[in-house]
Design a protein around this motif. Structure first.
Motif, mmCIF file in Angstrom:
data_model
loop_
_atom_site.group_PDB
_atom_site.id
_atom_site.type_symbol
_atom_site.label_atom_id
_atom_site.label_comp_id
_atom_site.label_asym_id
_atom_site.label_seq_id
_atom_site.Cartn_x
_atom_site.Cartn_y
_atom_site.Cartn_z
ATOM 1 N N MET A 261 0.742 -1.133 0.119
ATOM 2 C CA MET A 261 -0.224 -0.331 -0.096
ATOM 3 C C MET A 261 1.135 1.547 -0.257
ATOM 4 N N VAL A 262 0.569 2.584 -0.426
ATOM 5 C CA VAL A 262 1.590 3.708 -0.987
ATOM 6 C C VAL A 262 0.672 4.474 0.008
ATOM 7 N N THR A 263 1.049 4.500 1.418
ATOM 8 C CA THR A 263 0.470 6.158 1.878
ATOM 9 C C THR A 263 1.252 6.952 2.130
ATOM 10 N N MET A 264 0.681 8.510 2.354
ATOM 11 C CA MET A 264 1.419 9.038 3.055
ATOM 12 C C MET A 264 1.428 9.935 3.908
ATOM 13 N N GLU A 265 1.949 11.076 4.427
ATOM 14 C CA GLU A 265 1.731 11.244 5.893
ATOM 15 C C GLU A 265 0.520 12.947 5.143
ATOM 16 N N GLU A 266 1.234 14.067 4.902
ATOM 17 C CA GLU A 266 1.036 15.344 4.984
ATOM 18 C C GLU A 266 -0.496 15.587 4.905
ATOM 19 N N GLY A 267 -1.237 15.101 4.062
ATOM 20 C CA GLY A 267 -2.376 15.040 3.713
ATOM 21 C C GLY A 267 -2.621 16.224 2.583
ATOM 22 N N ASP A 268 -2.220 17.412 2.237
ATOM 23 C CA ASP A 268 -2.307 17.868 1.214
ATOM 24 C C ASP A 268 -2.086 17.679 -0.164
ATOM 25 N N SER A 269 -2.661 19.181 -1.266
ATOM 26 C CA SER A 269 -2.985 18.418 -2.045
ATOM 27 C C SER A 269 -1.745 17.580 -3.332
ATOM 28 N N LEU A 270 -0.561 17.824 -2.599
ATOM 29 C CA LEU A 270 0.835 17.605 -3.232
ATOM 30 C C LEU A 270 0.436 16.412 -3.333
ATOM 31 N N ALA A 271 0.283 15.555 -1.689
ATOM 32 C CA ALA A 271 0.809 14.375 -1.320
ATOM 33 C C ALA A 271 -0.768 13.228 -2.099
ATOM 34 N N ARG A 272 -1.608 14.008 -1.881
ATOM 35 C CA ARG A 272 -3.064 13.128 -2.437
ATOM 36 C C ARG A 272 -2.302 13.054 -4.246
ATOM 37 N N CYS A 273 -1.433 14.296 -4.853
ATOM 38 C CA CYS A 273 -1.261 14.118 -6.301
ATOM 39 C C CYS A 273 -0.183 13.290 -6.406
ATOM 40 N N LEU A 274 0.681 12.780 -5.770
ATOM 41 C CA LEU A 274 2.160 11.873 -5.296
ATOM 42 C C LEU A 274 2.060 10.417 -5.051
ATOM 43 N N VAL A 275 0.768 10.387 -4.278
ATOM 44 C CA VAL A 275 0.073 9.222 -3.650
ATOM 45 C C VAL A 275 -0.254 8.304 -5.385
ATOM 46 N N ARG A 276 -0.480 9.444 -5.826
ATOM 47 C CA ARG A 276 -1.867 8.425 -7.332
ATOM 48 C C ARG A 276 -0.407 7.880 -7.943
ATOM 49 N N VAL A 277 0.653 9.123 -8.095
ATOM 50 C CA VAL A 277 1.843 9.074 -8.737
ATOM 51 C C VAL A 277 2.504 7.782 -8.280
ATOM 52 N N ARG A 278 3.033 6.850 -7.089
ATOM 53 C CA ARG A 278 3.328 5.966 -6.508
ATOM 54 C C ARG A 278 2.782 4.723 -6.701
ATOM 55 N N GLU A 279 1.343 5.063 -6.506
ATOM 56 C CA GLU A 279 0.447 4.037 -7.016
ATOM 57 C C GLU A 279 0.617 3.362 -8.373
ATOM 58 N N CYS A 280 0.799 4.222 -9.488
ATOM 59 C CA CYS A 280 1.053 3.972 -11.384
ATOM 60 C C CYS A 280 3.011 2.876 -10.881
ATOM 61 N N TYR A 281 3.447 2.752 -10.278
ATOM 62 C CA TYR A 281 4.355 2.442 -9.953
ATOM 63 C C TYR A 281 3.898 0.474 -9.386
ATOM 64 N N GLU A 282 3.189 0.793 -8.478
ATOM 65 C CA GLU A 282 2.275 -0.383 -7.642
ATOM 66 C C GLU A 282 1.568 -1.408 -8.798
ATOM 67 N N SER A 283 0.897 -0.373 -9.575
ATOM 68 C CA SER A 283 -0.517 -0.702 -10.839
ATOM 69 C C SER A 283 0.905 -1.830 -11.654
ATOM 70 N N ILE A 284 2.069 -0.801 -12.289
ATOM 71 C CA ILE A 284 2.947 -1.231 -13.104
ATOM 72 C C ILE A 284 2.942 -3.307 -13.219
ATOM 73 N N ARG A 285 3.925 -3.227 -11.344
ATOM 74 C CA ARG A 285 4.130 -3.895 -10.536
ATOM 75 C C ARG A 285 3.284 -5.907 -10.801
#
Lengths: 378, 138, 128
Positions: A261-285
């Motif tokens: 699971m990809v999680t982040m702690e910040e909870g701001d707009s940038l963190a939401r965006c980065l969670v999506r980006v990092r989920e892409c790696y997981e999807s590809i895997r």
């Protein structure tokens, strides 16, 4: 005497707080879909928010109980939303199988192909929303780059399932078409290319000064708030809530393939965006693992009975938890179908987060929520 | 800065990312779900395709002289291929070409066809009933 | 998701049946944002009677929980949006779809004013 009365009127004006009302939507450049917000603002700061989602109700729940039999249901719910078509068809098929009582007999290859369809769906959805977020921030160049790379994923879906948007590959009892060996090879090659463009996207969203300074600290959702409002999907994970229906529900092979699971702690707009980006790696895997783990073989079983149980299914759509409930009565059509879409769970927190935000920050904030109004309306 | 300049100069000679459609022909993928093709010789008018079609884009008309017609609405079809998979005689196939655009020459009033097909089916059932009754009485 | 033995035609969730008067207390008892995830609100109409349904997920045991209460047509249904904060959106939605008189509902939140009233209602039809 005169100055005293003047002072009094000023005091009254300050106490009453004169707000400016700004309508946002139902047609707006930042919104691809119709939702209406009414902001009461004090100068530029938003103070009160009302919203209205009554634009795109199509009565799909009713149609599933009166017009279409359960075998046609996955094709119908695929049309709930164009972006998350596979994310809708899979839980619909799974919940029908559970209502019939054949969900244990689905072959592994069918489960793997369902997972591939879902992850390709998630990849293109995350590319879409991150590109759109960049556009709303005024960074059109990044928008065009990301959407150019998204075309690769769309072509991949076209090659594997025969259509760019509506995969229609899932049916009750399995899947419709297998992925032959030569296509698997093309898929694996393409995934390497997609991984490169995800790397590019991650570089932009972590290093670029314009985007980072625009999105950092905007619309913070704390962990307590996220739990209290029961938000789902990448939004909840960006606030540090460990929730993902891919491990919580067991229609797929996610547990066997070692899902992270990809999680982040910040909870701001940038963190939401980065969670999506990092989920892409997981999807590809996951796509790679799913192809490796199963061989070509049986992809569907014959469905002979009608749904007779009550069952639920939770699936992780690109935007979060998608909930399906079916009540079968033994007839060809179910008695009640309930679709709880992810945006419906994420909407209640919007007024809380948007309070005391400058009006010009509303479009990127709203886009980082990734609202899908067509899903919400159904 | 130098890198930026290099990229912009190189971009002048790079191929465009989009497809220059009218000048280069666009070929759909091998397994693209395109138009449905009907083979009249193999078809037995079992009505399976009409039954399984999710949007109801296939209609079979049974005329009053018992000749049958197979009709397909390309605008209503969702190209899922369910009819092709369910055809027991292989009379339907799916090509990877797009279906032709609708214009005056091939556009039909589909709701009129639906109503007509329903009416003709009722008449056909009535005829079947009468036939079986006649058999029983004889 | 944890599989439960199918009883009374129910596959993979557990049911708590209460009455309309007690539903608020019951949910107050169950609901704790840290341990229970709120999924959604639903209603069901079998032609004679209505039912209001609240879906939850127990996070630890991973079991979907359904709290339901039957009521008659036209009865006033209490809102739980002070206990479960996000419930108001879906309460207003099903209030529009079923024509249920839920406390604090906003008219025409989910349906446009021109659309048919209460499309999912089976018995005791409302006028257009």
């Amino acid at each position: 005497m005169a100055s005293e009365s003047k002072n009094k009127t000023r005091e009254i004006q300050i106490k009453e707080k004169v707000y400016t009302t700004i309508p946002f939507g139902s047609q707006h450049v930042a919104l691809p879909e119709p939702i209406k917000f009414i902001f009461d603002t004090e100068n530029e700061i938003v103070k009160e928010i009302k919203f209205d989602i009554a634009y795109v109700h199509r009565g799909i729940e009713k149609a599933l109980t009166t017009m279409f039999d359960f075998r046609k249901a996955p094709y119908v719910v695929g049309r709930v939303c164009g972006i998350c078509s596979a994310a809708h068809t899979i839980p619909c098929a799974v919940v029908m199988e559970r209502a019939i009582g054949i969900d244990r007999e689905i072959p592994d290859r069918a489960k793997a192909i369902r997972m591939i369809a879902l992850e390709i769906n998630r990849l293109q959805s995350h590319f879409l929303i991150n590109g759109h977020l960049a556009e709303v921030c005024g960074y059109e160049n990044v928008f065009m780059h990301i959407w150019r790379d998204r075309e690769m994923i769309m072509d991949l879906a076209d090659m594997l399932f025969g259509n760019r948007v509506q995969y229609d590959v899932v049916c009750v009892g399995g899947v419709n078409r297998d992925i032959p060996k030569d296509k698997e090879r093309v898929l694996l090659d393409k995934l390497n290319e997609i991984e490169k463009s995800v790397e590019f996207m991650e570089k932009i969203f972590t290093k670029d000064r314009t985007l980072v300074s625009r999105l950092k600290g905007l619309g913070v959702v704390s962990k307590e708030m996220a739990l209290e409002y029961g938000i789902v999907g990448p939004m909840a994970r960006a606030s540090g809530v460990k929730t993902d229906c891919r491990v919580e529900d067991d229609w797929g092979l996610y547990k066997d393939l070692g899902f992270e699971m990809v999680t982040m702690e910040e909870g701001d707009s940038l963190a939401r965006c980065l969670v999506r980006v990092r989920e892409c790696y997981e999807s590809i895997r996951i796509i790679r693992e799913a192809i490796k783990s199963t061989e070509e073989g049986e992809i569907s079983i014959k469905v002979t009975a009608n749904p007779k149980y009550e069952a639920v299914c939770r699936n992780e759509a690109p935007r979060g938890e998608l909930f399906y409930y079916v009540k079968g009565t033994g007839g060809i059509m179910p008695d009640r179908v309930r679709i709880r879409t992810p945006t419906l769970a994420n909407i209640p927190i919007l007024p809380e987060v948007m309070k005391d935000v400058s009006y010009n920050d509303i479009p990127p904030l709203l886009m980082s929520f990734d609202p899908c109004i067509a899903c919400t309306g159904r | 800065m130098l890198k930026m300049f290099l990229t912009s100069v190189l971009n002048l000679f790079r191929k465009p990312a989009t497809h220059l459609y009218p000048f280069e022909p666009y070929e759909p993928f091998e397994d693209y779900r395109g138009r449905i093709v009907w083979n009249e010789e193999k078809c037995t008018f079992c009505m399976r395709c009409e039954m399984v079609c999710p949007p109801g884009a296939i209609k079979i008309m049974i005329m009053e002289d018992d000749t049958k017609r197979w009709l397909w609405n390309p605008a209503q079809c969702i190209y899922c291929g369910e009819c092709v998979r369910n055809c027991p005689f292989g009379a339907l196939t799916q090509e990877n070409q797009y279906s032709p655009p609708l214009d005056k020459s091939n556009k039909r009033d589909w709701s009129e066809i639906e109503r007509e097909a329903e009416r003709l089916k009722l008449l056909w059932r009535e005829r079947l009933r009468k036939k079986s009754q006649a058999k029983k009485s004889s | 998701m944890k599989e439960l033995p199918p009883e009374k035609g129910i596959r993979n969730f557990s049911v708590i049946e209460t009455t309309l008067e007690k539903i608020r207390e019951k949910i107050r008892e169950i609901y704790d944002p840290k341990k229970v995830h709120y999924i959604g609100v639903d209603a069901y109409d079998d032609g004679n009677k209505m039912e209001i349904r609240y879906w939850f997920l127990k996070k630890e045991s991973n079991v979907v929980l359904l709290v339901k209460a039957p009521f008659d047509y036209g009865e006033k249904v209490p809102s739980i949006s002070d206990i479960v904060k996000p419930a108001f959106v879906q309460e207003w939605e099903i209030a529009d779809l079923f024509g249920i008189n839920i406390e604090g509902r906003v008219e025409n939140f989910f349906l446009t004013p021109e659309s048919p009233r209460a499309p999912l209602r089976r018995g005791d039809k409302l006028g257009k």
